[in-house]
Design an enzyme around this catalytic site. Structure first.
Site, PDB file in Angstrom:
ATOM      1  N   ASP A 453       0.821  -1.216   0.000  1.00  0.00           N
ATOM      2  CA  ASP A 453       0.000   0.000   0.000  1.00  0.00           C
ATOM      3  C   ASP A 453       0.857   1.269   0.000  1.00  0.00           C
ATOM      4  O   ASP A 453       2.073   1.223   0.213  1.00  0.00           O
ATOM      5  CB  ASP A 453      -0.916  -0.028   1.231  1.00  0.00           C
ATOM      6  CG  ASP A 453      -2.280   0.569   0.966  1.00  0.00           C
ATOM      7  OD1 ASP A 453      -2.377   1.470   0.109  1.00  0.00           O
ATOM      8  OD2 ASP A 453      -3.256   0.151   1.619  1.00  0.00           O
ATOM      9  N   ASP A 518     -11.153   1.763  -2.935  1.00  0.00           N
ATOM     10  CA  ASP A 518     -11.720   1.384  -1.640  1.00  0.00           C
ATOM     11  C   ASP A 518     -13.239   1.444  -1.674  1.00  0.00           C
ATOM     12  O   ASP A 518     -13.898   1.162  -0.675  1.00  0.00           O
ATOM     13  CB  ASP A 518     -11.212   2.326  -0.540  1.00  0.00           C
ATOM     14  CG  ASP A 518      -9.815   1.949  -0.070  1.00  0.00           C
ATOM     15  OD1 ASP A 518      -9.361   0.832  -0.393  1.00  0.00           O
ATOM     16  OD2 ASP A 518      -9.183   2.769   0.610  1.00  0.00           O
TER      17      ASP A 518
HETATM   18  C1  GLA Z   1      -5.891   1.640   2.088  1.00  0.00           C
HETATM   19  C2  GLA Z   1      -6.327   0.477   1.233  1.00  0.00           C
HETATM   20  C3  GLA Z   1      -7.330  -0.354   1.972  1.00  0.00           C
HETATM   21  C4  GLA Z   1      -6.745  -0.828   3.280  1.00  0.00           C
HETATM   22  C5  GLA Z   1      -6.289   0.353   4.091  1.00  0.00           C
HETATM   23  C6  GLA Z   1      -5.559  -0.089   5.343  1.00  0.00           C
HETATM   24  O1  GLA Z   1      -6.900   2.574   2.235  1.00  0.00           O
HETATM   25  O2  GLA Z   1      -6.846   0.910   0.014  1.00  0.00           O
HETATM   26  O3  GLA Z   1      -7.737  -1.444   1.182  1.00  0.00           O
HETATM   27  O4  GLA Z   1      -5.688  -1.700   3.014  1.00  0.00           O
HETATM   28  O5  GLA Z   1      -5.415   1.188   3.344  1.00  0.00           O
HETATM   29  O6  GLA Z   1      -5.139   0.965   6.104  1.00  0.00           O
END
Ligand code: GLA
Length: 714
Positions: A453, A518
C-alpha cells in the site's frame, strides 16, 4: 518494415495486424510523422516528401519544420516541444543535425544529435504485431561539458490525424477513481498534469482520443498510457496543418532534470495504440500488450484465486479467534487466498501509529502470525499480508530511531498525510532496511502474497541534500519490489494506494494485481472498473464483494449486483461473511462457483463493454467464438419490455449455443417466457447474424440484479 524511396524522400513503415505507421527520414534530420492509423497495404507510401507537397505559405520561415518524432524547442517549432532544457541559462534551443535510424526485429532506434547544444536523444519505438501497441521511450544524454538542466522531456511525441476529435480522460479522488470526462479538442492545447508523486486518484496517466463520431465499437480511437507510477504530463495540441501532437511523459520537478556531463536520463515507456473498432478495440490492444509485459511467478499466470480480505470486516480490530473463525467461514465458501490487511503489526490500533515497525503486535499476536498463517494454510487457502513499506508513522520505533529517514523539504517542518511520512527510498540504507524487514516476514512465514500500500500523496518529497526526489523515489520503490521478487520469486504483489492511486502499467511490471478502489458500492465500483478496464486487463483488477450498506457511500445494494460486479475482475470478499443471512450466503457461494468455472474466459481474450437503452449495462469477456456476457441492471426499468442486446462481436456466419450461466437462483429477474426457461436449462441455438444485427433478447430484470450468459459458437 520497409525502407522505400519516392523521389528524393525516404520512408520507413512499421505494420502491425491492424495498424501502420510511416515516418519520413530526411538525411541528418529527425524523422517526420507521416502516418499513424489503421493498417495500410505493405506498399502504400506517401506520394512525395512532405516538403514537396507543402510550399511555404506567406510569413513563414524559409525552412519548414514539420512535426517530427521529437519536436525540439527554439529552431522554428512553434508548438509544445518534446524537450525544454538549458545550460545555466544558455543553449536553450536544439537543432538536430545528426540522425541515425536502426531497425532490429521491428524495433526502431532513432538517434538524434545536436553538437551545438550538446544533446543526444535516443528514441526506442516498437510496434508489437500481436497487440498493435507501440511502445516508445526516450533516453537523453548530456554530451556537453557542463550540467544540462532538463525542464521537460517527453517519452513520446505522437501524431493524430486532422479531423474533429474528442479527448476522453479520467479524474477522481479516493473512493471515486476513474471518473470519466470527455471534451472536444479545439485550437487550444489540452494538457493534464499530475504532481501527486503517485499515478494518483485524480489523474490517470492515460487518455483516449475519439475521432469524429467514434464510439464503443465503431470508429477510429487512439489511446495512450504512460507506464509510470509517478508525476506525469500529457498534452494534445493542434498544429498548423490541422493534425494534432500528443506528448506524454514523466513530470519533472524543478532540479530533477539536472544531468551531469555524460549522464543519461531515461523516460518511462509510453504505450500507444489505435483501433477502428472503437474504444473497445483500444482496450483489447492494451490488454494484449500488458499481458505480454507481466512477469508471473513460475512464468505464467495461475488461475486468479478467490480472495478474502480482512480490512472492511475488522479494520484495526484484530482478534486471533475472530480471524480464525472468519477464515473457517471463508474456506467453507470456497475462498482460496486469505489476506490479512492493516492492523497486524506492532502498535497498530489505529492509523496514528505503528507504520514502519513490521513485526507482529505482541498484544494481538503473542505468538506472532504463525498460528493464523498455519490455520489458514491448513484450511487449504494461501496466506497474504498487507504492508506499506514506503511509510512511517512519527509514532513508531523506526521513526524514533531514524528521524532523518523521511522525505522532506529542508528548512520546513515535516508534513504528515493520514498521520504518516514517506521514507526516503533513494537512500541505500533505507531500502536495505526495508528489504530486510519485509524479507524477514517472507522468509519466516508461509506468505505467498503481499498487498503493498501507499496511503498518501508524495508531497514534501525532497532528500537530505534538498533535491526533489519524486522520480527517484518511484524508481527506488520499483527496485525494492524487484529485489524482493528476485529473493522470493513465488510471492505475488498487489499494488494499492488508498484504493486505486497506483493503477498503471508501470507498477504492473512488478505487481500482479491492483486494488482498483476502496469503494465497494456496486454501481460506483462498476463505473470505476469500466475506466480501469479501458487500459488494464481484468485479471489484475482487484474486485471485491463488500457489505451492505457500503462503507464508502452508505448505500445498500442486493448481493446479486455486488457479486455480479465483482465477478468481472479478480474476485474477492471483503466483509464479515459470518454475519450473512442464508440467502446471501447461498448467492455468494453460487457466484464463487460461477467465477471458478468461468475465470479462464473472464481473464483471457478480449472484453467488450456496452450500454443498452433503459440503463442496461453489459460486458462480454472471451473470444468471438466463446464468451461470457454479464448483464447488470442498477436502476429499475422504465420500459414495458426489456431491450435486446446487440452483440457486435458475434460471428454472423456461425450459430451460437446460448445459455444462462448464472443469475437464475434469486429474485434477480422476473421469470417470463419459455425462452428464458430454455436458456437456463439446456440453452438454445441462435444465429450469429441475429445476435450481431438484431440482438439477444433480455429477460425482464429487477433493479440491483445481474444475469450472465455464455455464448459458444457451434
Ligand atoms: C488503504 C487500502 C485499503 C486498506 C487500508 C488499510 O486505504 O486501500 O484497502 O488496506 O489502506 O489501512
Amino acid at each position: 518494415m520497409s525502407g522505400d524511396k519516392t523521389g528524393a524522400a525516404r520512408f520507413l513503415a512499421l505494420h502491425g495486424r491492424t495498424t501502420s505507421l510511416i515516418l519520413e527520414t530526411p538525411v541528418g534530420k529527425a524523422p517526420l510523422w507521416r502516418y499513424w492509423g489503421p493498417r495500410l497495404p505493405d506498399d502504400a507510401s506517401p506520394p512525395c516528401g512532405l516538403r514537396d507537397e507543402r510550399p511555404s505559405p506567406s510569413f513563414s520561415l524559409d525552412r519548414d519544420l514539420p512535426l517530427s518524432v521529437f519536436p525540439a524547442f527554439g529552431g522554428g517549432w512553434f508548438y509544445t516541444a518534446a524537450l525544454k532544457a538549458h545550460r545555466n541559462g544558455e543553449a536553450f534551443a536544439q537543432a538536430f543535425t545528426g540522425s541515425r535510424v536502426k531497425t532490429v526485429e521491428g524495433r526502431l532506434t532513432i538517434t538524434l544529435e545536436d553538437p551545438v547544444s550538446g544533446v543526444e536523444v535516443e528514441i526506442q519505438m516498437r510496434l508489437d504485431g500481436a497487440s498493435d501497441v507501440l511502445t516508445i521511450s526516450t533516453a537523453l544524454t548530456n554530451r556537453g561539458a557542463d550540467a544540462l538542466d532538463v525542464i521537460d522531456l517527453a517519452a513520446a511525441a505522437l501524431v493524430l490525424p486532422a479531423a474533429p476529435a474528442r479527448v476522453r480522460y479520467f479524474t477522481g479522488r479516493h473512493n471515486r477513481e476513474f471518473d470519466e470526462r470527455e471534451e472536444l479538442l479545439g485550437a487550444a492545447a489540452w494538457r493534464r498534469e499530475n504532481r501527486r508523486g503517485l499515478a494518483s486518484h485524480d489523474a490517470f496517466p492515460g487518455a483516449l482520443v475519439l475521432m469524429g463520431g467514434a464510439g464503443r465499437d465503431d470508429g477510429l480511437v487512439y489511446g495512450v498510457q504512460i507506464a509510470w507510477s509517478g508525476n506525469h504530463f500529457q498534452s494534445i495540441e493542434r498544429i498548423d496543418d490541422g493534425r494534432r501532437l500528443w506528448l506524454a511523459g514523466e513530470g519533472l520537478a524543478p532540479g530533477e532534470g539536472r544531468l551531469a556531463p555524460g549522464e543519461t536520463m531515461m523516460t518511462p515507456d509510453v504505450l500507444a495504440t489505435c483501433s477502428d473498432k472503437g474504444a473497445n478495440g483500444v482496450a483489447q490492444n492494451f490488454h494484449r500488450a500488458i499481458r505480454a509485459r507481466m512477469e508471473w511467478p513460475g512464468g505464467a499466470m495461475a488461475p486468479r484465486p478467490v480472495h478474502l480480505n480482512t480490512w472492511e470486516a475488522f479494520y484495526f480490530n484484530h482478534r486471533l479467534d475472530e480471524l480464525k473463525s472468519l477464515a473457517d467461514e471463508a474456506a467453507r465458501l470456497g475462498v482460496e487466498r486469505f489476506v490479512l490487511d492493516d492492523g497486524w503489526f506492532k502498535g497498530r490500533d489505529n492509523d496514528r501509529s505503528g507504520l514502519g515497525d513490521w513485526t507482529p503486535d505482541p498484544v494481538k499476536y503473542p505468538q506472532g502470525l504463525r498460528p493464523l498463517a498455519d490455520h489458514v494454510i491448513a484450511l487449504g487457502m494461501a496466506f497474504g499480508l498487507w504492508v506499506e513499506p514506503e511509510m512511517v508513522n512519527p509514532d513508531s520505533d523506526l521513526f524514533r530511531a531514524h528521524p532523518d529517514w523521511a522525505l522532506l523539504i529542508r528548512g520546513h517542518p515535516l508534513l504528515t498525510g493520514r498521520n504518516q511520512l514517506v521514507l526516503d527510498l533513494t537512500r541505500e540504507d533505507v531500502s536495505d532496511h526495508l528489504f530486510a524487514a519485509i524479507g524477514a516476514l517472507l522468509a519466516a512465514l508461509p506468505i505467498s502474497y503481499v498487498k503493498w500500500d501507499h496511503n498518501r500523496d508524495l508531497a514534501f518529497a525532497g532528500d537530505v541534500e534538498g533535491r526533489a526526489a519524486y522520480g527517484r523515489q518511484v524508481r527506488a520503490a520499483y527496485a525494492l519490489m524487484a529485489r524482493l521478487r528476485r529473493a522470493y520469486p513465488a510471492v505475488e504483489i498487489e499494488a494499492c494506494a488508498g484504493g486505486g492511486g497506483r493503477s498503471d502499467a508501470g507498477v504492473l511490471q512488478h505487481a500482479h494485481r491492483i486494488w482498483a478502489s476502496d469503494c465497494l458500492d456496486a454501481p460506483v465500483r462498476l463505473s470505476i472498473q469500466r475506466g480501469f478496464l479501458q487500459f488494464l486487463p481484468p485479471e489484475v483488477m482487484g474486485s471485491h464483494i463488500g457489505a451492505a450498506p457500503a462503507h464508502s457511500t452508505g448505500r445498500t445494494h442486493a448481493m446479486e449486483l455486488r457479486a455480479g460486479v465483482a465477478a468481472t475482475g479478480h474476485l474477492g470478499l471483503e466483509l464479515d461473511i459470518r454475519s450473512l443471512d442464508a440467502n446471501d450466503r447461498l448467492t455468494i457461494g453460487s457466484w464463487i462457483e460461477f467465477y471458478k468455472r468461468s475465470r479462464g474466459l473472464i481473464h483471457s481474450g478480449a472484453i467488450w463493454i456496452g450500454d443498452e437503452i433503459d440503463g442496461l449495462l453489459w460486458q462480454a469477456h472471451g473470444a468471438p467464438e466463446d464468451f461470457i456476457l454479464f448483464v447488470l441492471r442498477v436502476d429499475p426499468t422504465r420500459e414495458r419490455f426489456a431491450p435486446t442486446i446487440r452483440l457486435a462481436m458475434a460471428d454472423p456466419v456461425r450459430r451460437y449455443r446460448v445459455r444462462i450461466e448464472q443469475g437464475w437462483q434469486r429474485r434477480g429477474w422476473v421469470m417470463g417466457g419459455d425462452f428464458f426457461n430454455r436458456l437456463s436449462d439446456d440453452g438454445a441455438e441462435i444465429s450469429g447474424a441475429w445476435l450481431n444485427r438484431s440482438g439477444l433478447p433480455m429477460p425482464p430484470m429487477l433493479a440491483d440484479s445481474a444475469v450472465v450468459f455464455r455464448l459458444t459458437a457451434q
